[in-house]
Design an enzyme around this catalytic site. Structure first.
Site, PDB file in Angstrom:
ATOM      1  N   ASP A 283       0.883  -1.233   0.121  1.00 45.55           N
ATOM      2  CA  ASP A 283      -0.147  -0.043   0.099  1.00 45.55           C
ATOM      3  C   ASP A 283       0.836   1.413   0.138  1.00 45.55           C
ATOM      4  OD1 ASP A 283      -3.461   0.606   1.599  1.00 45.55           O
ATOM      5  OD2 ASP A 283      -2.032   1.903   0.012  1.00 45.55           O
TER       6      ASP A 283
HETATM    7  C1  GLC Z   1      -4.336   4.554  -0.126  1.00 47.47           C
HETATM    8  C2  GLC Z   1      -5.162   3.224   0.126  1.00 47.47           C
HETATM    9  C3  GLC Z   1      -5.261   2.067  -0.890  1.00 47.47           C
HETATM   10  C4  GLC Z   1      -5.082   2.743  -2.246  1.00 47.47           C
HETATM   11  C5  GLC Z   1      -3.792   3.270  -2.252  1.00 47.47           C
HETATM   12  C6  GLC Z   1      -3.606   4.036  -3.699  1.00 47.47           C
HETATM   13  O1  GLC Z   1      -3.560   4.908   1.103  1.00 47.47           O
HETATM   14  O2  GLC Z   1      -4.904   2.474   1.544  1.00 47.47           O
HETATM   15  O3  GLC Z   1      -6.488   1.391  -0.461  1.00 47.47           O
HETATM   16  O4  GLC Z   1      -5.401   1.710  -3.195  1.00 47.47           O
HETATM   17  O5  GLC Z   1      -3.593   4.087  -1.136  1.00 47.47           O
HETATM   18  O6  GLC Z   1      -4.255   5.172  -3.709  1.00 47.47           O
END
Ligand code: GLC
Length: 747
Positions: A283
């Site tokens: 993430d």
């Molecule tokens: C965010 C979220 C994740 C998302 C990623 C990209 O922090 O936790 O669900 O897909 O970043 O935006």
């Protein structure tokens, strides 16, 4: 070489082949693709391999990225949606870098791209995987037409704490429903065979993120391996077996180990047990956050931990780009580990056809956005996702009998907020709000007095809107949460309607006209105190672009509500966590006396010694799987085809479902099972099958449902997944709290 030696060699070779026998590919790769991966990998330098493992959030001037792209230091970009810019990024990689490897372009297409569907919690409320798959396909068609070939969806985090803002993004509290929704979205995004309209799915957040202690986002979780395996992992496994091409690690540490550095889930479970051969991405900076977790001292250390745990791609820590080459040189990370990660990344790129079709036709892409068929699919999805929680008979409204309709409340005309959380690319200019839809449908009959400008506006007097209510035939109040009040990092400790909304509803009620409340929110709010102040209440988890027309169709009876609660609705936030598939405990609550039920003089006798709250009890306001209709349904003549089943058998249920009302309608038939005695304690019931059944007014239909006994397998005391023999109970009903059990045995 004499004969016995040849024989021995043949045996050894066949044994080796058996041991290295390729597991079946969950991505469905083929020998030709694998040869192309091998050939390309053989030409890559270590730096180029590591470059593929690096994902960058785009934005700003492309020239800022040009050198890194030319040098092969970027494998993927996210947050770029302009097709011309995406083509420009791709052109540098494909035509100006040494190996011409195209980028994988990712985006959070969570519940629609430009055409925004209900938030995933609303999608789950449809209990209609086929419809959800259709919506995911619409999202893929619109997003891929603009060059986006990877979505960070479906989010399959089981959520049993509505304080957690991200409950909005998932499919609620139940493992079985979550798994079916995840499979549907994977099929919708990726298609049965990848083509240029396919978007790689990304199952997230792996794993257990929704169990954040206190319902506070990013907080620690403490799930046992058994709880992981019986409740939280099965939806991810189902999505992987459905062919999901990618997974994303979660921010949380579970039992002290951050998922981004957790080899148990990333290697043993995901690769060794499930045979997953797609890519795992972190993430956003979740690798770097392992420093904050106190799991690694610095970026070099957390890069080592993540690579060795099984992460293939780094989103926005730049830990791999900065340190992996050095880590390989010093032997802290084997190059074979890098090769495996790059194979996973290249496999996704080859299977998506990116090498053959790296660019997108910009004009053609614009033409498919908001296509009428897309908007119609979105409207149908809203119509199936809205839950009728109360109706004293006022609904459906008779359009011919209302002259003046008062439309009020902060969500009546909130085109941005109606889209809900994680709808980056939904344009509010395309949203049709309830006010817009009602005005269009009933020209000259709609009076709009907001009552509150937004949900948190504090007001004590509502004279203007009460006066308007007195002059109207019916009041339609649209309440709830703005989009910002749910989603990532947006957790709430108080789940009542925020601000003065309950006071507004009470004031409207005082006007003496019928009040129909519609709540649009990103979570199940505690609305018990509001129920007395409305004759009917519809619950719409942020419905998206077409919320207005769909709600108008439901309120005026063009469509009969069929949505069901995908998560338990609490009486008060103090009951958290309260979900239907809880364990029995040694002292199960069975409706014992509450404080409200005794007079003040009651002695100090026990009020009950079971698992409940003296003030609120332990029953929810609305149970999982609940939802009313404008008609009624009855279940009768239930029977099983046997009293005893073998472990490899199939349970078949026969029953009559009757539409006992005067309107056509659709019932979500639900099958729950309880394993009464296990090697470990088991839930009081678990959903094991559901299906939507539409019946004409007055129609009766005999139905046969069946499921394999193997669906009742679980991880018991010995940690092995299996069906345990013994006594079981089974319910067939319209929600998790209804019905009488049938009994059966498994040998
Ligand atoms: C965010 C979220 C994740 C998302 C990623 C990209 O922090 O936790 O669900 O897909 O970043 O935006």
């Amino acid at each position: 070489m004499n004969y016995p030696r040849i024989l021995l060699l043949a045996v050894l070779l066949s044994l080796t082949a058996a041991c290295t026998e390729q597991k079946p590919s969950t991505l469905g790769t083929d020998a030709g693709t694998e040869r192309r991966i091998d050939e390309l990998l053989s030409r890559m330098t270590l730096a180029e391999k590591i470059g593929q493992m690096n994902q960058v959030s785009a934005g700003g001037d492309i020239s800022n990225y040009a050198e890194a792209l030319r040098n092969g230091q970027v494998g993927s970009i996210l947050n770029e949606v302009d097709p011309d810019r995406i083509n420009a990024f791709q052109r540098i990689c494909v035509e100006e870098s040494r190996l011409g490897i195209p980028l994988l372009v990712g985006r959070d297409v969570i519940h629609g791209f430009h055409t925004v569907f209900p938030i995933p919690l609303g999608l789950a409320a449809t209990f209609d995987p086929a419809l959800v798959e259709e919506g995911a396909r619409v999202a893929a068609v619109e997003a891929t037409a603009q060059g986006i070939r990877w979505t960070f969806s479906p989010m399959l985090d089981i959520a049993r704490d509505p304080r957690w803002g991200r409950i909005a993004e998932g499919s609620g509290e139940d493992t079985w429903l979550d798994a079916r929704m995840g499979e549907a979205m994977v099929r919708g995004y990726q298609g049965t065979k990848p083509d240029t309209a396919s978007m790689a799915a990304c199952v997230k957040h792996f794993v257990g993120y929704g169990a954040a202690e206190g319902g506070r986002d990013y907080n620690s979780t403490y799930l046992t391996e058994r709880q992981l395996r019986n409740v939280y992992l099965p939806p991810f496994e189902a999505a992987v077996k459905a062919g999901a091409m990618t997974l994303m690690t979660s921010f949380n540490d579970n039992d002290g180990v951050p998922s981004t550095g957790n080899a148990f889930i990333l290697r043993q479970v995901l690769r060794d047990e499930w045979g997953f051969d797609g890519l795992v991405v972190t993430d956003w900076n979740s690798m770097g956050e392992m420093i904050s977790h106190g799991f690694g001292a610095d970026r070099k250390e957390v890069a080592r931990l993540a690579a060795n745990a099984g992460v293939d791609m780094d989103m926005m820590t730049f830990g791999f780009l900065s340190h992996l080459e050095e880590l390989v040189r010093c032997g802290a990370v084997r190059e074979s580990t890098i090769d495996a990660a790059v194979r996973n990344i290249l496999r996704v790129k080859f299977l998506l056809g990116l090498f053959e079709h790296p660019y997108v036709d910009v004009e053609a892409g614009r033409a498919v956005q908001y296509a009428p068929a897309h908007l119609e699919a979105a409207r149908r999805t809203v119509e199936e996702s809205v839950i009728l929680l109360k109706n004293d008979g006022v609904l459906p409204l008779d359009a011919g009998r209302v002259r003046t309709i008062l439309v009020t409340g902060p969500m009546a005309d909130a085109p941005y907020d109606q889209l809900g959380t994680w709808s980056f690319d939904g344009e509010k200019s395309h949203t049709v709000t309830p006010l817009q839809a009602l005005r269009e449908r009933f020209p000259g009959k709609v009076v709009h007095v907001p009552g509150l400008g937004f949900s948190r506006e504090e007001r004590s007097r509502f004279d203007d809107v009460v006066a308007a209510a007195r002059r109207a035939d019916v009041v339609l109040a649209f309440l709830g949460e703005e989009a910002i009040l749910s989603g990532e990092a947006h957790c709430l400790a108080d789940l009542n309607l925020i601000g003065s909304q309950s006071a507004l509803l009470a004031a409207l009620k005082s006007a003496g006209k019928p009040v129909v409340a519609t709540v649009m929110a990103g979570r199940p709010l505690t609305i018990e105190r509001d129920l007395p102040n409305c004759e009917a209440l519809l619950y719409a988890f942020h419905p998206g672009t077409m919320g207005g027309p769909a709600l108008a169709n439901l309120i005026f009876g063009d469509v009969n509500p069929s949505g069901k609660t995908p998560v338990t609705f609490l009486r008060t936030v103090g009951q958290v966590p309260l979900y239907y598939s809880h364990n029995m405990t040694g002292r199960p609550y069975n409706g014992e006396t509450l404080l409200a039920d005794i007079d003040r003089e009651a002695g100090q006798t026990s009020l009950g010694n079971t698992s409940y709250y003296l003030d609120y009890g332990a029953y929810p306001l609305f149970p999982f799987g609940f939802g009313l209709s404008y008609t009624t349904f009855a279940y009768s003549d239930l029977s099983l085809d046997s009293e005893v089943y073998p472990k490899d058998g199939k349970v078949s249920i026969s029953f009559i479902l009757s539409n006992t009302g005067d309107r056509d309608g659709t019932e979500v038939v639900q099958v729950y099972v309880r394993d009464i005695v296990g090697s470990v304690t088991r839930p009081v019931k678990e959903l094991k099958h559901f299906e939507r059944v539409s019946l004409k007014a007055g129609e009766q239909r005999r139905l046969q449902l069946s499921f394999p006994v193997s669906d009742l397998a679980f991880y018991g005391l010995d940690g092995v997944k299996k069906v345990e023999p013994g006594d079981f109970q089974l319910w067939v009903a319209g929600d998790s709290a209804s019905g009488e059990p049938l009994s059966f045995k498994i040998q």
